[in-house]
Motif scaffolding. Structure first.
Motif, mmCIF file in Angstrom:
data_model
loop_
_atom_site.group_PDB
_atom_site.id
_atom_site.type_symbol
_atom_site.label_atom_id
_atom_site.label_comp_id
_atom_site.label_asym_id
_atom_site.label_seq_id
_atom_site.Cartn_x
_atom_site.Cartn_y
_atom_site.Cartn_z
ATOM 1 N N HIS A 36 0.876 -1.170 0.000
ATOM 2 C CA HIS A 36 0.000 0.000 0.000
ATOM 3 C C HIS A 36 0.910 1.215 0.000
ATOM 4 N N VAL A 37 0.565 2.195 -0.806
ATOM 5 C CA VAL A 37 1.369 3.420 -0.856
ATOM 6 C C VAL A 37 0.603 4.526 -0.163
ATOM 7 N N LEU A 38 1.232 5.061 0.862
ATOM 8 C CA LEU A 38 0.682 6.190 1.594
ATOM 9 C C LEU A 38 1.178 7.450 0.901
ATOM 10 N N THR A 39 0.246 8.170 0.319
ATOM 11 C CA THR A 39 0.588 9.417 -0.350
ATOM 12 C C THR A 39 1.163 10.379 0.671
ATOM 13 N N ASP A 40 1.947 11.311 0.249
ATOM 14 C CA ASP A 40 2.569 12.294 1.142
ATOM 15 C C ASP A 40 1.569 12.717 2.203
ATOM 16 N N VAL A 41 1.875 12.386 3.464
ATOM 17 C CA VAL A 41 0.923 12.645 4.538
ATOM 18 C C VAL A 41 0.638 14.126 4.732
ATOM 19 N N SER A 42 1.487 14.984 4.223
ATOM 20 C CA SER A 42 1.203 16.417 4.363
ATOM 21 C C SER A 42 -0.049 16.806 3.585
ATOM 22 N N TYR A 43 -0.445 15.973 2.587
ATOM 23 C CA TYR A 43 -1.678 16.254 1.855
ATOM 24 C C TYR A 43 -2.893 16.167 2.761
ATOM 25 N N TYR A 44 -2.776 15.374 3.838
ATOM 26 C CA TYR A 44 -3.901 15.181 4.732
ATOM 27 C C TYR A 44 -3.998 16.281 5.776
ATOM 28 N N GLY A 45 -2.938 17.035 5.945
ATOM 29 C CA GLY A 45 -2.923 18.105 6.931
ATOM 30 C C GLY A 45 -3.247 19.434 6.294
ATOM 31 N N MET A 46 -3.173 20.466 7.089
ATOM 32 C CA MET A 46 -3.456 21.804 6.584
ATOM 33 C C MET A 46 -2.230 22.658 6.853
ATOM 34 N N GLN A 47 -1.376 22.776 5.862
ATOM 35 C CA GLN A 47 -0.149 23.536 6.021
ATOM 36 C C GLN A 47 -0.288 24.886 5.321
ATOM 37 N N TYR A 48 -1.217 25.669 5.811
ATOM 38 C CA TYR A 48 -1.466 26.967 5.231
ATOM 39 C C TYR A 48 -0.859 28.035 6.120
ATOM 40 N N PRO A 49 -0.494 29.168 5.539
ATOM 41 C CA PRO A 49 -0.043 30.280 6.386
ATOM 42 C C PRO A 49 -1.249 30.833 7.152
ATOM 43 N N GLU A 62 0.868 18.235 13.150
ATOM 44 C CA GLU A 62 1.162 17.658 11.837
ATOM 45 C C GLU A 62 1.924 16.333 11.979
ATOM 46 N N MET A 63 2.872 16.292 12.904
ATOM 47 C CA MET A 63 3.628 15.061 13.121
ATOM 48 C C MET A 63 2.733 13.967 13.685
ATOM 49 N N ASN A 64 1.817 14.333 14.590
ATOM 50 C CA ASN A 64 0.881 13.344 15.126
ATOM 51 C C ASN A 64 -0.012 12.788 14.026
ATOM 52 N N LEU A 65 -0.476 13.654 13.126
ATOM 53 C CA LEU A 65 -1.302 13.215 12.013
ATOM 54 C C LEU A 65 -0.515 12.254 11.121
ATOM 55 N N SER A 66 0.735 12.577 10.837
ATOM 56 C CA SER A 66 1.580 11.708 10.020
ATOM 57 C C SER A 66 1.732 10.336 10.664
ATOM 58 N N ASN A 67 2.011 10.325 11.960
ATOM 59 C CA ASN A 67 2.172 9.056 12.673
ATOM 60 C C ASN A 67 0.877 8.266 12.696
ATOM 61 N N GLU A 68 -0.248 8.946 12.907
ATOM 62 C CA GLU A 68 -1.540 8.268 12.917
ATOM 63 C C GLU A 68 -1.852 7.658 11.553
ATOM 64 N N MET A 69 -1.565 8.384 10.479
ATOM 65 C CA MET A 69 -1.816 7.866 9.132
ATOM 66 C C MET A 69 -0.949 6.639 8.862
ATOM 67 N N ARG A 70 0.316 6.694 9.254
ATOM 68 C CA ARG A 70 1.202 5.541 9.074
ATOM 69 C C ARG A 70 0.708 4.340 9.892
ATOM 70 N N ALA A 94 4.695 1.724 1.638
ATOM 71 C CA ALA A 94 5.567 2.681 0.956
ATOM 72 C C ALA A 94 4.939 4.063 1.086
ATOM 73 N N GLU A 95 5.742 5.087 0.856
ATOM 74 C CA GLU A 95 5.238 6.456 0.903
ATOM 75 C C GLU A 95 5.710 7.211 -0.328
ATOM 76 N N GLY A 96 4.865 8.117 -0.798
ATOM 77 C CA GLY A 96 5.212 8.959 -1.935
ATOM 78 C C GLY A 96 4.152 8.926 -3.005
ATOM 79 N N GLU A 97 4.546 9.313 -4.201
ATOM 80 C CA GLU A 97 3.641 9.235 -5.351
ATOM 81 C C GLU A 97 3.400 7.761 -5.641
ATOM 82 N N THR A 98 2.154 7.364 -5.766
ATOM 83 C CA THR A 98 1.794 5.954 -5.802
ATOM 84 C C THR A 98 2.535 5.170 -6.875
#
Length: 152
Positions: A36-49, A62-70, A94-98
């Motif tokens: 299974h490929v986990l797409t860049d977990v930052s896509y699931y977060g909100m990294q807006y200014p 953001e790190m907690n979200l990444s760990n939870e997704m993994r 795996a992680e990245g572009e599928t």
């Protein structure tokens, strides 16, 4: 053919793909690995200014979200692998572009065959976005077994 890599995602049709790939692998007396490929977990977060008084997530969130997704993805893969009832079957997250991550691991693991499903997508979506399957087929040097999945 000694190694069969079976790509699955969170879509329920992955069960059909895993079963078809596993059945084929057993006929070939081949080793099985679900991926299974986990797409860049930052896509699931909100990294807006900051905007409108909202600061978005902080880095700890953001790190907690990444760990939870993994963790969720690992549990999904473990459960799916156990569902095959084959103690020799393995899995890889795996992680990245599928398409890129899938092909990279297939080469690293020395897969002889990649098994994928073809989800039904609209013609417009295929024209605008393409499909993971078509991108894998364009870039692979490893044979690909496509399991057709039709909406009922």
């Amino acid at each position: 053919m000694k190694k069969v890599l079976i790509a699955i995602d969170y879509n329920p049709v992955s069960e059909q793909v895993a079963k078809a790939g596993h059945d084929l692998a057993k006929q070939l007396n081949a080793e099985v690995c679900l991926i299974h490929v986990l797409t860049d977990v930052s896509y699931y977060g909100m990294q807006y200014p900051s905007f409108m008084g909202y600061n978005g997530y902080n880095i700890a969130t953001e790190m907690n979200l990444s760990n939870e997704m993994r963790n969720f993805a690992e549990e999904f893969l473990k459960t799916a692998t156990d569902h095959l009832q084959d103690p020799t079957a393995g899995y890889h997250l795996a992680e990245g572009e599928t398409d890129i991550a899938l092909l990279h691991y297939a080469q690293e693991w020395n897969a002889d065959l990649i098994v994928m499903g073809t989800h039904s997508h609209s013609t417009l979506e295929k024209l605008l976005v393409g499909t993971i399957a078509s991108r894998v087929l364009e870039k692979t040097a490893i044979p690909v077994y496509m399991v057709p999945i039709k909406k009922k």
